[in-house]
Design a protein around this motif. Structure first.
Motif, PDB file in Angstrom:
ATOM      1  N   MET A   1     -12.364   4.100  -1.780  1.00 49.66           N
ATOM      2  CA  MET A   1     -13.175   5.153  -2.409  1.00 49.66           C
ATOM      3  C   MET A   1     -12.284   6.080  -3.240  1.00 49.66           C
ATOM      4  SD  MET A   1     -15.245   6.115   1.053  1.00 49.66           S
ATOM      5  CE  MET A   1     -16.400   7.309   0.400  1.00 49.66           C
ATOM      6  N   PRO A   2     -12.787   6.546  -4.389  1.00 50.05           N
ATOM      7  CA  PRO A   2     -12.046   7.588  -5.114  1.00 50.05           C
ATOM      8  C   PRO A   2     -11.950   8.849  -4.257  1.00 50.05           C
ATOM      9  CG  PRO A   2     -13.883   6.730  -6.434  1.00 50.05           C
ATOM     10  CD  PRO A   2     -14.060   6.201  -5.044  1.00 50.05           C
ATOM     11  N   VAL A   3     -10.906   9.647  -4.495  1.00 47.96           N
ATOM     12  CA  VAL A   3     -10.712  10.855  -3.686  1.00 47.96           C
ATOM     13  C   VAL A   3     -11.912  11.796  -3.802  1.00 47.96           C
ATOM     14  CG1 VAL A   3      -9.306  12.956  -3.490  1.00 47.96           C
ATOM     15  CG2 VAL A   3      -8.201  10.720  -3.587  1.00 47.96           C
ATOM     16  N   TYR A   4     -12.551  11.858  -4.988  1.00 45.43           N
ATOM     17  CA  TYR A   4     -13.693  12.777  -5.110  1.00 45.43           C
ATOM     18  C   TYR A   4     -14.813  12.406  -4.137  1.00 45.43           C
ATOM     19  CZ  TYR A   4     -15.727   9.259  -8.338  1.00 45.43           C
ATOM     20  OH  TYR A   4     -16.201   8.100  -8.904  1.00 45.43           O
ATOM     21  N   GLU A   5     -14.898  11.149  -3.753  1.00 48.77           N
ATOM     22  CA  GLU A   5     -15.915  10.781  -2.761  1.00 48.77           C
ATOM     23  C   GLU A   5     -15.496  11.237  -1.360  1.00 48.77           C
ATOM     24  OE1 GLU A   5     -17.139   6.725  -3.091  1.00 48.77           O
ATOM     25  OE2 GLU A   5     -18.107   7.080  -5.018  1.00 48.77           O
TER      26      GLU A   5
ATOM     27  N   LEU B   1       0.842  -1.205   0.000  1.00 50.09           N
ATOM     28  CA  LEU B   1       0.000   0.000   0.000  1.00 50.09           C
ATOM     29  C   LEU B   1       0.876   1.254   0.000  1.00 50.09           C
ATOM     30  CD1 LEU B   1      -2.732   1.422   0.113  1.00 50.09           C
ATOM     31  CD2 LEU B   1      -2.634   1.253   2.603  1.00 50.09           C
ATOM     32  N   TYR B   2       0.723   2.064  -1.027  1.00 46.50           N
ATOM     33  CA  TYR B   2       1.456   3.317  -1.127  1.00 46.50           C
ATOM     34  C   TYR B   2       0.570   4.346  -1.818  1.00 46.50           C
ATOM     35  CZ  TYR B   2       2.197   1.675  -5.929  1.00 46.50           C
ATOM     36  OH  TYR B   2       2.000   1.207  -7.204  1.00 46.50           O
ATOM     37  N   GLY B   3       0.982   5.592  -1.744  1.00 46.22           N
ATOM     38  CA  GLY B   3       0.271   6.651  -2.441  1.00 46.22           C
ATOM     39  C   GLY B   3       1.216   7.374  -3.382  1.00 46.22           C
ATOM     40  N   VAL B   4       0.660   8.010  -4.409  1.00 47.80           N
ATOM     41  CA  VAL B   4       1.470   8.785  -5.350  1.00 47.80           C
ATOM     42  C   VAL B   4       1.020  10.240  -5.323  1.00 47.80           C
ATOM     43  CG1 VAL B   4       1.973   6.841  -6.868  1.00 47.80           C
ATOM     44  CG2 VAL B   4      -0.055   8.240  -7.308  1.00 47.80           C
ATOM     45  N   GLY B   5       1.967  11.144  -5.528  1.00 47.66           N
ATOM     46  CA  GLY B   5       1.644  12.567  -5.528  1.00 47.66           C
ATOM     47  C   GLY B   5       2.531  13.312  -6.514  1.00 47.66           C
ATOM     48  N   CYS B   6       2.091  14.512  -6.909  1.00 43.43           N
ATOM     49  CA  CYS B   6       2.833  15.314  -7.892  1.00 43.43           C
ATOM     50  C   CYS B   6       3.286  16.638  -7.269  1.00 43.43           C
ATOM     51  CB  CYS B   6       1.943  15.596  -9.112  1.00 43.43           C
ATOM     52  SG  CYS B   6       2.712  16.688 -10.344  1.00 43.43           S
ATOM     53  N   GLY B   7       4.559  16.955  -7.460  1.00 40.13           N
ATOM     54  CA  GLY B   7       5.094  18.245  -7.013  1.00 40.13           C
ATOM     55  C   GLY B   7       5.879  18.894  -8.132  1.00 40.13           C
ATOM     56  N   THR B   8       5.315  18.825  -9.333  1.00 34.51           N
ATOM     57  CA  THR B   8       6.071  19.271 -10.500  1.00 34.51           C
ATOM     58  C   THR B   8       6.199  20.788 -10.583  1.00 34.51           C
ATOM     59  OG1 THR B   8       5.539  17.320 -11.801  1.00 34.51           O
ATOM     60  CG2 THR B   8       6.133  19.316 -13.025  1.00 34.51           C
TER      61      THR B   8
ATOM     62  N   GLY C   1      -8.692   5.972  -4.313  1.00 34.99           N
ATOM     63  CA  GLY C   1      -7.604   6.950  -4.271  1.00 34.99           C
ATOM     64  C   GLY C   1      -7.647   7.856  -5.478  1.00 34.99           C
ATOM     65  N   LEU C   2      -6.456   8.268  -5.957  1.00 36.41           N
ATOM     66  CA  LEU C   2      -6.385   9.126  -7.142  1.00 36.41           C
ATOM     67  C   LEU C   2      -6.611   8.330  -8.425  1.00 36.41           C
ATOM     68  CD1 LEU C   2      -3.319  11.372  -6.159  1.00 36.41           C
ATOM     69  CD2 LEU C   2      -5.742  12.027  -6.161  1.00 36.41           C
ATOM     70  N   GLY C   3      -6.451   7.015  -8.362  1.00 35.32           N
ATOM     71  CA  GLY C   3      -6.734   6.159  -9.510  1.00 35.32           C
ATOM     72  C   GLY C   3      -5.618   6.092 -10.524  1.00 35.32           C
TER      73      GLY C   3
ATOM     74  N   LEU D   1      -5.325   7.433   1.660  1.00 31.76           N
ATOM     75  CA  LEU D   1      -6.600   7.448   2.383  1.00 31.76           C
ATOM     76  C   LEU D   1      -7.722   6.843   1.520  1.00 31.76           C
ATOM     77  CD1 LEU D   1      -7.855   8.433   5.080  1.00 31.76           C
ATOM     78  CD2 LEU D   1      -8.454  10.559   3.899  1.00 31.76           C
ATOM     79  N   GLY D   2      -7.754   7.247   0.255  1.00 37.37           N
ATOM     80  CA  GLY D   2      -8.774   6.714  -0.640  1.00 37.37           C
ATOM     81  C   GLY D   2      -8.619   5.224  -0.868  1.00 37.37           C
ATOM     82  N   LYS D   3      -7.387   4.787  -1.027  1.00 38.85           N
ATOM     83  CA  LYS D   3      -7.150   3.350  -1.249  1.00 38.85           C
ATOM     84  C   LYS D   3      -7.576   2.546  -0.032  1.00 38.85           C
ATOM     85  CE  LYS D   3      -3.404   3.756  -4.628  1.00 38.85           C
ATOM     86  NZ  LYS D   3      -1.947   3.925  -4.795  1.00 38.85           N
ATOM     87  N   ARG D   4      -7.307   3.065   1.137  1.00 38.29           N
ATOM     88  CA  ARG D   4      -7.703   2.344   2.367  1.00 38.29           C
ATOM     89  C   ARG D   4      -9.216   2.304   2.502  1.00 38.29           C
ATOM     90  NH1 ARG D   4      -5.403   3.180   7.836  1.00 38.29           N
ATOM     91  NH2 ARG D   4      -5.369   0.921   7.829  1.00 38.29           N
ATOM     92  N   ALA D   5      -9.857   3.417   2.143  1.00 41.55           N
ATOM     93  CA  ALA D   5     -11.312   3.481   2.277  1.00 41.55           C
ATOM     94  C   ALA D   5     -12.012   2.735   1.146  1.00 41.55           C
ATOM     95  CB  ALA D   5     -11.761   4.939   2.291  1.00 41.55           C
TER      96      ALA D   5
END
Ligand code: MG
Length: 452
Positions: free
Chosen positions: A159-163, A84-91, A419-421, A153-157
């Motif tokens: 649910m997509p983040v928009y939810e 379980l991991y998350g991805v993010g953008c800081g471009t 999650g972010l999908g 958080l979304g992956k654990r729940a």
């Protein structure tokens, strides 16, 4: 009258003495639980209150890569749940190396060992930690971590983040296309092609009005600029008005048209443009004035009804609050990673809702598909959403970022993936080594530096 805090304390004590340790833990103020969570007795009780145990952040993997002209910086935040991991953008395409260094040197040591669902606390500590707030480099680093924590958080729940943001208000997100050309006829062709593809919103630009930006130090032996300089204001203003008139005459009035001034005109020339465009019913003029001339927005609002979009260079809340609260702009255009990520962006969207300002987050090709996914999730859940910026992702980007939001017919469509999908193909990314960023210096017609 008994203060409510006394009632809570008495209630908690009563529950404890009655053996209701779980209830007591729920009623205890968070500050009494200590920075590391619950005390021993509460830890025994806590699992009955949560569907899932708390997860800790175990590692942060910073992945800078250069894809064509774009210098992307994304992260993977790992947790102590295997896989379980998350991805993010800081471009920050111009200062890729600085963002990557900020994540590695400052963010990673601060958050490894922290709970992954402490999103608010981690964001605010990161905002305050450098003492000087709103550095765009620090904000991009924060955004990368913030996006990854929402993804987790979304992956654990499940649910997509928009939810997590309250749920969808629309099934998909409409986008604007870009039509560039060196003549009104060429731009007309671009607008027609975009309409053919399903777009209802098109932003136009004269290819000649913004010469290539090759770096602020590009001068010849005599010290003169070696690349083409931007043309004079009067040429650009007249050409733009003529092109919009041409498009209304030929394409008609069913398409929404806009243009990005990019803060390139003098304030008075920009105001002349806004007034001249009134009869042409534009969707908006973007960045009519540069951040240095932001006080001119008050005058533009008073003197012209042409809608205004502004904000891709904003990094600090003091820059947008007066513009929104005074209703001097119609669309807020922040670059979400430059303001610190989804956590502050959702607050900006909510604040702007009450002032009739709509969102149009900055979303050019120098935002990774992970960043575009953040924009999309927020757009779906924002009542005062205006329009999204984005072109279809290339096959190369879709392979690098599996699950990139689907784009067709001028729209971005969400999936119901948790999650972010979207993910990052690390193995493939290794073939796109980072080159550090690029400079964006530009020169005016007389050779002096001007806004890019
Ligand atoms: Mg722009």
């Amino acid at each position: 009258m008994i203060p409510s805090t006394s009632i809570n304390r008495r209630g908690a004590l009563k529950a404890l003495t009655a053996g209701g340790a779980g209830l007591a833990a729920m009623m205890l103020p968070r500050k009494l639980m200590g920075p590391e969570g619950l005390n021993a007795e509460e830890q025994i009780a806590a699992p009955s209150l949560r569907a899932l145990p708390r997860l800790k952040i175990t590692d942060v993997r910073t992945i800078p890569m250069t894809v064509g002209r774009y210098h992307l910086t994304v992260v993977k935040v790992m947790t102590d749940e295997p896989g379980l991991y998350g991805v993010g953008c800081g471009t920050h395409s111009e200062r890729q190396a600085v963002v990557a260094d900020t994540i590695e040197r400052y963010m990673k040591p601060a958050i490894v060992g922290r709970y992954a669902d402490d999103i608010n606390d981690i964001w605010h500590m990161a905002w305050l930690a450098p003492y000087w707030r709103a550095s765009v480099d620090a904000s991009n680093a924060m955004s990368a971590i913030d996006g990854a924590l929402w993804d987790i958080l979304g992956k654990r729940a499940g649910m997509p983040v928009y939810e997590l943001l309250g749920g969808k208000l629309r099934p998909a997100v409409p986008m604007f296309a870009n039509a560039n050309g060196s003549s009104p006829d060429e731009i007309e062709d671009g607008v027609r092609a975009a309409i053919e593809e399903g777009y209802q919103f098109v932003r136009i630009r004269h290819a000649d009005s913004r010469p290539p930006a090759d770096g602020w130090s590009e001068v010849d032996d005599e010290g003169a600029p070696v690349f083409p300089a931007r043309r004079r204001d009067i040429v650009n203003v007249n050409e733009l008005v003529e092109t919009f008139e041409h498009l209304r005459d030929t394409v008609g009035w069913d398409v929404e048209l806009s243009h990005d001034v990019h803060g390139a005109l003098s304030p008075s020339s920009a105001l002349t443009l806004a007034k001249a465009c009134e009869p042409l019913r534009l969707h908006f003029l973007e960045d009519l004035f540069s951040p240095e001339d932001a006080h001119w927005y008050e005058h533009a609002r008073a003197q012209s009804s042409t809608p205004i979009a502004y904000g891709e260079l904003i990094v600090n809340q003091n820059e947008w609050v007066p513009l929104a609260a005074n209703r001097w702009i119609d669309y807020i255009r922040c670059h979400i990673s430059a303001i610190g990520g989804l956590t502050p962006a959702r607050k900006i969207a909510a604040c702007c809702e009450f002032f009739g300002v709509r969102t149009s987050w900055h979303g050019p090709a120098n935002v990774s598909p992970i960043g575009h996914a953040v924009n999309m999730h927020l757009d779906l859940a924002t009542k005062n959403f205006g329009i999204a910026e984005g072109d279809p992702f290339s096959d190369e980007l879709q392979e690098l970022f599996p699950g990139a939001p689907e784009r067709r017919n001028g729209m971005t469509y969400p999936s119901d993936a948790p999650g972010l999908g979207v993910d990052i193909n690390e193995e493939m990314a290794a073939n796109y080594p980072p080159q550090g960023g690029r400079d964006r210096g530009m020169r005016c017609f007389d050779g002096s530096p001007c806004h890019p």
